[in-house]
Design an enzyme around this catalytic site. Structure first.
Site, PDB file in Angstrom:
ATOM      1  N   HIS A   1      -0.542   4.544  10.395  1.00 25.01           N
ATOM      2  CA  HIS A   1      -0.113   3.532  11.341  1.00 25.01           C
ATOM      3  C   HIS A   1       0.291   4.203  12.660  1.00 25.01           C
ATOM      4  CE1 HIS A   1       0.406   1.184   7.527  1.00 25.01           C
ATOM      5  NE2 HIS A   1      -0.212   0.310   8.284  1.00 25.01           N
TER       6      HIS A   1
ATOM      7  N   LYS B   1      -2.790  -9.473   0.145  1.00 24.92           N
ATOM      8  CA  LYS B   1      -1.343  -9.691   0.158  1.00 24.92           C
ATOM      9  C   LYS B   1      -0.995 -11.178   0.051  1.00 24.92           C
ATOM     10  CE  LYS B   1       0.326  -5.569   0.240  1.00 24.92           C
ATOM     11  NZ  LYS B   1       1.192  -5.096  -0.872  1.00 24.92           N
TER      12      LYS B   1
ATOM     13  N   TYR C   1      -7.095  -6.615   3.619  1.00 27.10           N
ATOM     14  CA  TYR C   1      -5.739  -6.266   3.166  1.00 27.10           C
ATOM     15  C   TYR C   1      -4.836  -7.498   3.199  1.00 27.10           C
ATOM     16  CZ  TYR C   1      -1.167  -3.959   3.119  1.00 27.10           C
ATOM     17  OH  TYR C   1       0.115  -3.568   2.816  1.00 27.10           O
TER      18      TYR C   1
ATOM     19  N   ASP D   1      -7.332  -2.991  20.120  1.00 28.65           N
ATOM     20  CA  ASP D   1      -5.884  -3.184  20.218  1.00 28.65           C
ATOM     21  C   ASP D   1      -5.298  -3.821  18.965  1.00 28.65           C
ATOM     22  OD1 ASP D   1      -5.067  -2.098  22.626  1.00 28.65           O
ATOM     23  OD2 ASP D   1      -5.451  -3.930  23.765  1.00 28.65           O
TER      24      ASP D   1
ATOM     25  N   HIS E   1       6.522   4.594  -6.216  1.00 30.29           N
ATOM     26  CA  HIS E   1       7.783   5.240  -5.828  1.00 30.29           C
ATOM     27  C   HIS E   1       7.607   6.459  -4.939  1.00 30.29           C
ATOM     28  CE1 HIS E   1       6.709   8.058  -9.031  1.00 30.29           C
ATOM     29  NE2 HIS E   1       7.636   8.871  -8.542  1.00 30.29           N
ATOM     30  N   ARG E   2       6.381   6.962  -4.786  1.00 28.21           N
ATOM     31  CA  ARG E   2       6.176   8.122  -3.928  1.00 28.21           C
ATOM     32  C   ARG E   2       5.686   7.739  -2.527  1.00 28.21           C
ATOM     33  NH1 ARG E   2       3.044  12.750  -7.229  1.00 28.21           N
ATOM     34  NH2 ARG E   2       3.799  13.978  -5.456  1.00 28.21           N
ATOM     35  N   GLY E   3       5.462   6.467  -2.310  1.00 31.46           N
ATOM     36  CA  GLY E   3       5.034   6.001  -1.002  1.00 31.46           C
ATOM     37  C   GLY E   3       6.211   5.816  -0.059  1.00 31.46           C
ATOM     38  N   LEU E   4       5.910   5.388   1.138  1.00 34.98           N
ATOM     39  CA  LEU E   4       6.934   5.198   2.161  1.00 34.98           C
ATOM     40  C   LEU E   4       8.026   4.243   1.696  1.00 34.98           C
ATOM     41  CD1 LEU E   4       7.892   5.503   5.156  1.00 34.98           C
ATOM     42  CD2 LEU E   4       6.382   3.579   5.689  1.00 34.98           C
TER      43      LEU E   4
ATOM     44  N   SER F   1       3.256  -7.982   3.687  1.00 31.75           N
ATOM     45  CA  SER F   1       3.078  -7.367   5.002  1.00 31.75           C
ATOM     46  C   SER F   1       3.054  -8.454   6.054  1.00 31.75           C
ATOM     47  CB  SER F   1       1.776  -6.573   5.046  1.00 31.75           C
ATOM     48  OG  SER F   1       1.443  -6.202   6.369  1.00 31.75           O
ATOM     49  N   SER F   2       3.498  -8.110   7.256  1.00 27.37           N
ATOM     50  CA  SER F   2       3.478  -9.096   8.339  1.00 27.37           C
ATOM     51  C   SER F   2       2.062  -9.426   8.789  1.00 27.37           C
ATOM     52  CB  SER F   2       4.286  -8.583   9.536  1.00 27.37           C
ATOM     53  OG  SER F   2       3.764  -7.347  10.004  1.00 27.37           O
ATOM     54  N   CYS F   3       1.065  -8.653   8.346  1.00 27.49           N
ATOM     55  CA  CYS F   3      -0.326  -8.938   8.744  1.00 27.49           C
ATOM     56  C   CYS F   3      -0.877 -10.179   8.044  1.00 27.49           C
ATOM     57  CB  CYS F   3      -1.225  -7.745   8.466  1.00 27.49           C
ATOM     58  SG  CYS F   3      -1.601  -7.472   6.726  1.00 27.49           S
TER      59      CYS F   3
ATOM     60  N   ASN G   1       6.332  -3.685  10.741  1.00 31.37           N
ATOM     61  CA  ASN G   1       5.823  -2.309  10.748  1.00 31.37           C
ATOM     62  C   ASN G   1       6.941  -1.349  10.363  1.00 31.37           C
ATOM     63  OD1 ASN G   1       3.027  -2.667  12.049  1.00 31.37           O
ATOM     64  ND2 ASN G   1       4.383  -3.754  13.455  1.00 31.37           N
ATOM     65  N   LEU G   2       6.676  -0.532   9.355  1.00 27.94           N
ATOM     66  CA  LEU G   2       7.686   0.381   8.822  1.00 27.94           C
ATOM     67  C   LEU G   2       7.384   1.824   9.206  1.00 27.94           C
ATOM     68  CD1 LEU G   2       7.910  -1.110   5.220  1.00 27.94           C
ATOM     69  CD2 LEU G   2       9.476  -1.544   7.135  1.00 27.94           C
TER      70      LEU G   2
END
Length: 316
Positions: free
Chosen positions: A180, A141, A137, A270, A12-15, A108-110, A166-167
Site C-alpha cells: 500500500h 470482502k 478484493y 490514482d 496473526h503474522r500479518g499487519l 476493508s473500506s474499499c 487504510n492501515l
C-alpha cells in the site's frame, strides 16, 4: 471475552493480526490459538475444520486475507477473489459448526462505491459501482460481510464485521510493487536518501485523498468491539480525517529525512478520488483513535529501520 477464553487469531503474522495479538496479550488474554500458513492453509476447508474440531476456540478474529495495493490487485484479480472467498467461507462455516461464541470479520473500506458520498457511512454499502482496480478484493470482502449477516439472521449467531480504513504500522508490507502507499513511500524515501538521489517519483497525481489509521489503534478498536457482546452492526474503524497523497508524501519525506524533490508520474492510476470513513457509529460506542499520523509514521519508520532484514518485500 474472559481472560481464560480460547481465542483464534487467523492471520496473526500479518499487519492487523500481529497488532491484535499484541493488544490481546497486553490486555491479559494469553490463551491464543496461532498458526502460520505453513501449519494451516486457510483456503483448505479440511485443514480449517480440523483446527476448529481440535482447538474448539471460543472467539475468532478473522484477520487473514490476501491483500495488496493497486498493482497487485490489477495483476492478480483471481487470487484476490478466490483466496479471500475461500478463507472466509472456511473460517466462518467452521466457527458456526463448532459453536464459536463470537466472531469478528475484518473487511476493508474499499467495499464502498468508487464515487461514494464523503465521508462514507455504513449505509452506503452496495449503493454504487466499485473501484475497478480493486473490485475482486472488494467483492470478496462484501461477501464476508453478508455471510456474517446471514448467519446472524438465520442461526442467531454473534458475528460482527468491521471496516478499517487504510492501515499502517509494524509488520507492514514494504514491497515497492505490491504494498500500500504509505509503507511503499517509507521504503522509497529511505532508499533514495541512502543512495543520495535528488528526486523521488510518486505514482499518480498526488491529488487523491486517503485516511490512515495506525494498526495498534485498529487492534484496540477490534478488541474493544469484540467485548461488546450482542453488538453486531457493521462498523467503520478510522480516524475521520484524511490527507492528499501529496501531503502524505511530504510528511513521510520529512520524517525519513529525504531532502530531494518530489515528482509525480501522472501516467499511473490514482484509484478512488477520496476515501474517508464516517466513524460516528464507532464514536457512539465510546472509542476514538489515539495515535496521530505523524507520530504513527515516526514509529513505523523506526520499526522499519530496526527490522530491515526481516521486512516483507525488503529483499525483492
Amino acid at each position: 471475552m474472559e481472560k481464560y477464553s480460547k481465542i483464534f487469531v487467523a492471520g496473526h503474522r500479518g499487519l492487523v493480526g500481529a497488532a491484535i495479538v499484541r493488544c490481546l496479550k497486553e490486555g491479559g488474554w494469553s490463551n491464543l490459538i496461532l498458526r502460520t500458513h505453513a501449519n494451516l492453509d486457510l483456503t483448505d476447508p479440511s485443514q480449517v475444520e480440523e483446527l476448529f474440531s481440535i482447538e474448539m476456540p471460543d472467539y475468532v478474529f478473522l484477520a487473514a486475507a490476501k491483500v495488496g495495493g493497486i498493482h497487485a490487485n490489477n495483476a492478480y484479480p483471481v487470487d484476490f477473489l478466490v483466496d479471500n472467498l475461500s478463507i472466509q467461507l472456511n473460517v466462518i462455516s467452521s466457527a458456526y459448526k463448532y459453536n464459536v461464541k463470537r466472531l469478528m470479520f475484518l473487511g476493508s473500506s474499499c467495499i464502498y462505491p468508487k464515487h461514494c458520498p464523503q465521508p462514507m457511512n455504513e449505509e452506503h454499502l452496495l449503493t454504487g459501482s466499485l473501484e475497478p482496480t480493486n473490485e475482486p478484493y472488494a467483492v470478496a470482502k462484501i461477501a464476508g460481510i453478508k455471510m456474517c449477516e446471514a448467519f446472524n439472521r438465520q442461526y442467531e449467531t454473534d458475528y460482527i464485521s468491521v471496516m478499517p480504513t487504510n492501515l499502517y504500522g509494524p509488520n507492514d508490507n514494504f514491497d515497492l510493487h505490491n504494498s500500500h502507499v504509505l509503507p511503499a513511500l517509507i521504503r522509497k524515501f529511505h532508499e533514495a536518501k541512502v543512495r543520495g538521489d535528488k528526486k523521488v517519483l510518486i505514482w499518480g497525481t498526488g491529488k487523491p485523498r486517503r485516511e490512515f489509521l495506525h494498526v495498534d489503534d485498529m487492534a484496540d478498536a477490534c478488541v474493544y468491539l469484540m467485548n461488546k457482546e450482542g453488538y453486531t452492526d457493521m462498523v467503520n474503524i478510522g480516524v475521520g480525517e484524511d490527507v492528499s497523497i501529496a501531503e502524505l508524501a511530504e510528511i513521510v519525506a520529512n520524517i525519513v529525512g529525504f531532502e530531494g524533490c518530489l515528482e509525480y508520474d501522472t501516467e499511473k492510476p490514482d484509484g478512488t478520488p477520496q476515501k474517508l470513513l464516517d466513524v460516528s457509529r464507532l464514536s457512539s460506542q465510546g472509542w476514538r483513535a489515539q495515535i496521530s499520523l505523524k507520530d504513527g509514521i515516526q514509529q513505523t519508520y523506526k520499526w522499519f529501520l530496526e527490522n530491515q532484514g526481516d521486512i516483507r518485500g525488503q529483499n525483492i
